[in-house]
Design an enzyme around this catalytic site. Sequence first.
Site, PDB file in Angstrom:
ATOM      1  N   HIS A   1       5.053   5.122  12.618  1.00 20.39           N
ATOM      2  CA  HIS A   1       5.033   4.994  11.143  1.00 20.39           C
ATOM      3  C   HIS A   1       5.990   6.056  10.610  1.00 20.39           C
ATOM      4  O   HIS A   1       5.603   7.209  10.412  1.00 20.39           O
ATOM      5  CB  HIS A   1       3.599   5.226  10.654  1.00 20.39           C
ATOM      6  CG  HIS A   1       3.403   5.201   9.174  1.00 20.39           C
ATOM      7  ND1 HIS A   1       2.745   4.187   8.513  1.00 20.39           N
ATOM      8  CD2 HIS A   1       3.754   6.073   8.200  1.00 20.39           C
ATOM      9  CE1 HIS A   1       2.689   4.441   7.215  1.00 20.39           C
ATOM     10  NE2 HIS A   1       3.303   5.597   7.001  1.00 20.39           N
TER      11      HIS A   1
ATOM     12  N   ASN B   1       8.731   4.521   3.354  1.00 19.00           N
ATOM     13  CA  ASN B   1       8.770   4.096   4.751  1.00 19.00           C
ATOM     14  C   ASN B   1      10.151   3.535   5.035  1.00 19.00           C
ATOM     15  O   ASN B   1      10.847   3.105   4.123  1.00 19.00           O
ATOM     16  CB  ASN B   1       7.782   2.953   4.995  1.00 19.00           C
ATOM     17  CG  ASN B   1       6.359   3.427   5.143  1.00 19.00           C
ATOM     18  OD1 ASN B   1       5.564   3.268   4.250  1.00 19.00           O
ATOM     19  ND2 ASN B   1       6.060   4.006   6.263  1.00 19.00           N
TER      20      ASN B   1
ATOM     21  N   ARG C   1       0.837  -1.215   0.000  1.00 20.79           N
ATOM     22  CA  ARG C   1       0.000   0.000   0.000  1.00 20.79           C
ATOM     23  C   ARG C   1       0.876   1.272   0.000  1.00 20.79           C
ATOM     24  O   ARG C   1       1.014   1.930  -1.025  1.00 20.79           O
ATOM     25  CB  ARG C   1      -0.947  -0.040   1.217  1.00 20.79           C
ATOM     26  CG  ARG C   1      -2.099   0.955   1.137  1.00 20.79           C
ATOM     27  CD  ARG C   1      -1.739   2.378   1.508  1.00 20.79           C
ATOM     28  NE  ARG C   1      -1.217   2.527   2.856  1.00 20.79           N
ATOM     29  CZ  ARG C   1      -0.688   3.649   3.325  1.00 20.79           C
ATOM     30  NH1 ARG C   1      -0.604   4.724   2.556  1.00 20.79           N
ATOM     31  NH2 ARG C   1      -0.198   3.716   4.559  1.00 20.79           N
ATOM     32  N   ASP C   2       1.495   1.595   1.121  1.00 19.56           N
ATOM     33  CA  ASP C   2       2.279   2.842   1.192  1.00 19.56           C
ATOM     34  C   ASP C   2       3.457   2.759   0.223  1.00 19.56           C
ATOM     35  O   ASP C   2       3.865   3.757  -0.375  1.00 19.56           O
ATOM     36  CB  ASP C   2       2.788   3.056   2.633  1.00 19.56           C
ATOM     37  CG  ASP C   2       2.999   4.526   2.976  1.00 19.56           C
ATOM     38  OD1 ASP C   2       2.933   5.366   2.065  1.00 19.56           O
ATOM     39  OD2 ASP C   2       3.239   4.832   4.151  1.00 19.56           O
TER      40      ASP C   2
ATOM     41  N   CYS D   1       4.168   9.418  -0.161  1.00 24.63           N
ATOM     42  CA  CYS D   1       2.756   9.767  -0.264  1.00 24.63           C
ATOM     43  C   CYS D   1       2.583  10.782  -1.386  1.00 24.63           C
ATOM     44  O   CYS D   1       3.333  11.753  -1.457  1.00 24.63           O
ATOM     45  CB  CYS D   1       2.259  10.344   1.053  1.00 24.63           C
ATOM     46  SG  CYS D   1       0.565  10.937   0.970  1.00 24.63           S
TER      47      CYS D   1
HETATM   48  P1  HMG Z   1     -13.421  14.214  -2.081  1.00 23.83           P
HETATM   49  O1  HMG Z   1     -13.204  14.735  -3.446  1.00 23.83           O
HETATM   50  O2  HMG Z   1     -13.360  15.190  -0.974  1.00 23.83           O
HETATM   51  O3  HMG Z   1     -14.779  13.444  -1.876  1.00 23.83           O
HETATM   52  O4  HMG Z   1     -12.404  13.027  -1.836  1.00 23.83           O
HETATM   53  P2  HMG Z   1     -16.033  13.159  -2.723  1.00 23.83           P
HETATM   54  O5  HMG Z   1     -16.880  12.348  -1.806  1.00 23.83           O
HETATM   55  O6  HMG Z   1     -16.546  14.450  -3.289  1.00 23.83           O
HETATM   56  O7  HMG Z   1     -15.541  12.208  -3.937  1.00 23.83           O
HETATM   57  C1  HMG Z   1     -14.826  12.662  -5.027  1.00 23.83           C
HETATM   58  C2  HMG Z   1     -14.749  11.568  -6.072  1.00 23.83           C
HETATM   59  O8  HMG Z   1     -14.104  10.415  -5.528  1.00 23.83           O
HETATM   60  C3  HMG Z   1     -16.121  11.087  -6.541  1.00 23.83           C
HETATM   61  O9  HMG Z   1     -15.960  10.620  -7.865  1.00 23.83           O
HETATM   62  C4  HMG Z   1     -16.362   9.894  -5.647  1.00 23.83           C
HETATM   63  O10 HMG Z   1     -17.261   8.985  -6.208  1.00 23.83           O
HETATM   64  C5  HMG Z   1     -14.992   9.290  -5.537  1.00 23.83           C
HETATM   65  P3  HMG Z   1     -16.385  11.531  -9.121  1.00 23.83           P
HETATM   66  O11 HMG Z   1     -17.817  11.884  -8.883  1.00 23.83           O
HETATM   67  O12 HMG Z   1     -15.484  12.723  -9.087  1.00 23.83           O
HETATM   68  O13 HMG Z   1     -16.138  10.612 -10.288  1.00 23.83           O
HETATM   69  N1  HMG Z   1     -14.782   8.558  -4.276  1.00 23.83           N
HETATM   70  C6  HMG Z   1     -14.321   7.305  -4.214  1.00 23.83           C
HETATM   71  N2  HMG Z   1     -13.948   6.425  -5.160  1.00 23.83           N
HETATM   72  C7  HMG Z   1     -13.513   5.226  -4.731  1.00 23.83           C
HETATM   73  N3  HMG Z   1     -13.406   4.878  -3.419  1.00 23.83           N
HETATM   74  C8  HMG Z   1     -13.773   5.740  -2.454  1.00 23.83           C
HETATM   75  C9  HMG Z   1     -14.242   7.002  -2.845  1.00 23.83           C
HETATM   76  N4  HMG Z   1     -14.676   8.078  -2.156  1.00 23.83           N
HETATM   77  C10 HMG Z   1     -14.998   9.021  -3.040  1.00 23.83           C
HETATM   78  N5  HMG Z   1     -13.663   5.395  -1.176  1.00 23.83           N
HETATM   79  C11 HMG Z   1     -11.300  11.258  -0.658  1.00 23.83           C
HETATM   80  C12 HMG Z   1     -12.212  12.478  -0.559  1.00 23.83           C
HETATM   81  C13 HMG Z   1     -10.809  10.904   0.724  1.00 23.83           C
HETATM   82  C14 HMG Z   1     -12.110  10.105  -1.244  1.00 23.83           C
HETATM   83  C15 HMG Z   1     -10.135  11.606  -1.597  1.00 23.83           C
HETATM   84  O14 HMG Z   1      -9.531  12.769  -1.106  1.00 23.83           O
HETATM   85  C16 HMG Z   1      -9.129  10.499  -1.688  1.00 23.83           C
HETATM   86  O15 HMG Z   1      -9.402   9.416  -2.209  1.00 23.83           O
HETATM   87  N6  HMG Z   1      -7.898  10.746  -1.235  1.00 23.83           N
HETATM   88  C17 HMG Z   1      -6.859   9.737  -1.308  1.00 23.83           C
HETATM   89  C18 HMG Z   1      -5.899   9.980  -0.266  1.00 23.83           C
HETATM   90  C19 HMG Z   1      -4.878   8.879  -0.236  1.00 23.83           C
HETATM   91  O16 HMG Z   1      -5.125   7.730  -0.555  1.00 23.83           O
HETATM   92  N7  HMG Z   1      -3.652   9.263   0.187  1.00 23.83           N
HETATM   93  C20 HMG Z   1      -2.592   8.339   0.348  1.00 23.83           C
HETATM   94  C21 HMG Z   1      -2.812   7.426   1.512  1.00 23.83           C
HETATM   95  S1  HMG Z   1      -2.599   8.222   3.103  1.00 23.83           S
HETATM   96  C22 HMG Z   1      -0.906   8.123   3.383  1.00 23.83           C
HETATM   97  O17 HMG Z   1      -0.146   7.695   2.543  1.00 23.83           O
HETATM   98  C23 HMG Z   1      -0.420   8.525   4.742  1.00 23.83           C
HETATM   99  C24 HMG Z   1      -0.092   7.326   5.651  1.00 23.83           C
HETATM  100  O18 HMG Z   1       0.829   6.444   5.030  1.00 23.83           O
HETATM  101  C25 HMG Z   1       0.487   7.842   6.969  1.00 23.83           C
HETATM  102  C26 HMG Z   1       1.630   8.833   6.740  1.00 23.83           C
HETATM  103  O19 HMG Z   1       2.691   8.426   6.249  1.00 23.83           O
HETATM  104  O20 HMG Z   1       1.397  10.011   7.040  1.00 23.83           O
HETATM  105  C27 HMG Z   1      -1.370   6.527   5.984  1.00 23.83           C
HETATM  106 MG    MG Z   2       2.958   6.688   5.078  1.00 25.88          MG
END
Ligand code: HMG
Ligand code: MG
Length: 285
Positions: free
Chosen positions: A205, A247, A13-14, A238
């Site tokens: 993390h 990581n 994933r990450d 990210c």
């Molecule tokens: P949004 O634009 O605020 O929300 O996104 P929305 O509800 O208006 O949805 C926008 C579009 O996304 C729509 O599609 C939804 O249907 C679709 P459109 O109408 O434009 O075609 N949608 C989805 N599609 C599939 N699965 C879903 C989903 N939800 C909405 N679950 C949202 C909000 C959170 C969904 C968006 O901002 C997003 O997907 N962000 C991704 C963030 C991400 O994955 N980041 C990387 C992981 S986190 C990380 O790496 C940090 C971590 O490792 C810790 C660290 O190191 O800090 C964990």
């Molecule tokens: Mg991370």
Amino acid sequence: MTDHVTLFEMGPRDGLQNEKAMIATADKIKLVDMLTDCGFSKIEVTSFVSPKWVPQMADASDVLAGITRADGVSYAALTPNMRGLAGAQDAKANEVAIFGSASEGFSQANINCSIDESLERFAPVLEAAKAAGLPVRGYVSCTVECPYDGATPPENVLRVTKAMLDMGCYEVSLADTIGTATPSGISRMLDAVLAEVAPELLAGHYHDTGGRALDNIKVSLDKGLRVFDAAVGGLGGCPYAPGAQGNVATESVVAMLEAQGYATGIDQVALAKAAAFALSLKETA
Ligand code: HMG
Ligand code: MG
């Protein structure tokens, strides 16, 4: 008795989410299967997020459908909202994770909402997961520094961590998202959180951009943490944290822990093979 440390393997994933070229679903499945053979009890397999935001995770359901599951291994997925949770449940993830931030700038960049809005979004996810008997983990990003807002006040980390635990997360993983934290920064942040939260409820993390992640793990071990996230081969970054590297490499963490007398249960020979395969995916992607 030897102190046991649990490693939560993040590679699929990450590690892979930031790769620009699409990696074949079959290769992702092979990586997860190789990690299962290493003896991990926790593997973060994929994310149920918007494919427009993170295209590399668009095959989440297919990856979870294709892996060979072993007893006692929890295969996890990120679920930022109810739609994500529904996808993870259909695909039979064993646990899910919500992910928020201790800084407003990163919250907006990563999940398109404020910290308070994110907590409101997470509440129904926790309720539904609880009703379904699905464990939920929480992540707090940017616990020491944010690429948009600068230094993070430790009390912000405490607030978000407590909110996630109060909602029902079984554990909160504290992230150095951009990998710039030093042991003293991690130490200050952990002291603030540990003033009100038991170390058994926390994980570390740490990304390794600045090469201090192992030192940051050591300082966290001294404060009682026994769960750490790491990515095989040190893969990752990210998409919403500019400049952030992967990581900390799982193989480095396992070697350090075993040398210090901790037990991890990880087969280091199998891990080296998984790391080589993971890195080959990055090179060909
Ligand atoms: P949004 O634009 O605020 O929300 O996104 P929305 O509800 O208006 O949805 C926008 C579009 O996304 C729509 O599609 C939804 O249907 C679709 P459109 O109408 O434009 O075609 N949608 C989805 N599609 C599939 N699965 C879903 C989903 N939800 C909405 N679950 C949202 C909000 C959170 C969904 C968006 O901002 C997003 O997907 N962000 C991704 C963030 C991400 O994955 N980041 C990387 C992981 S986190 C990380 O790496 C940090 C971590 O490792 C810790 C660290 O190191 O800090 C964990
Ligand atoms: Mg991370």
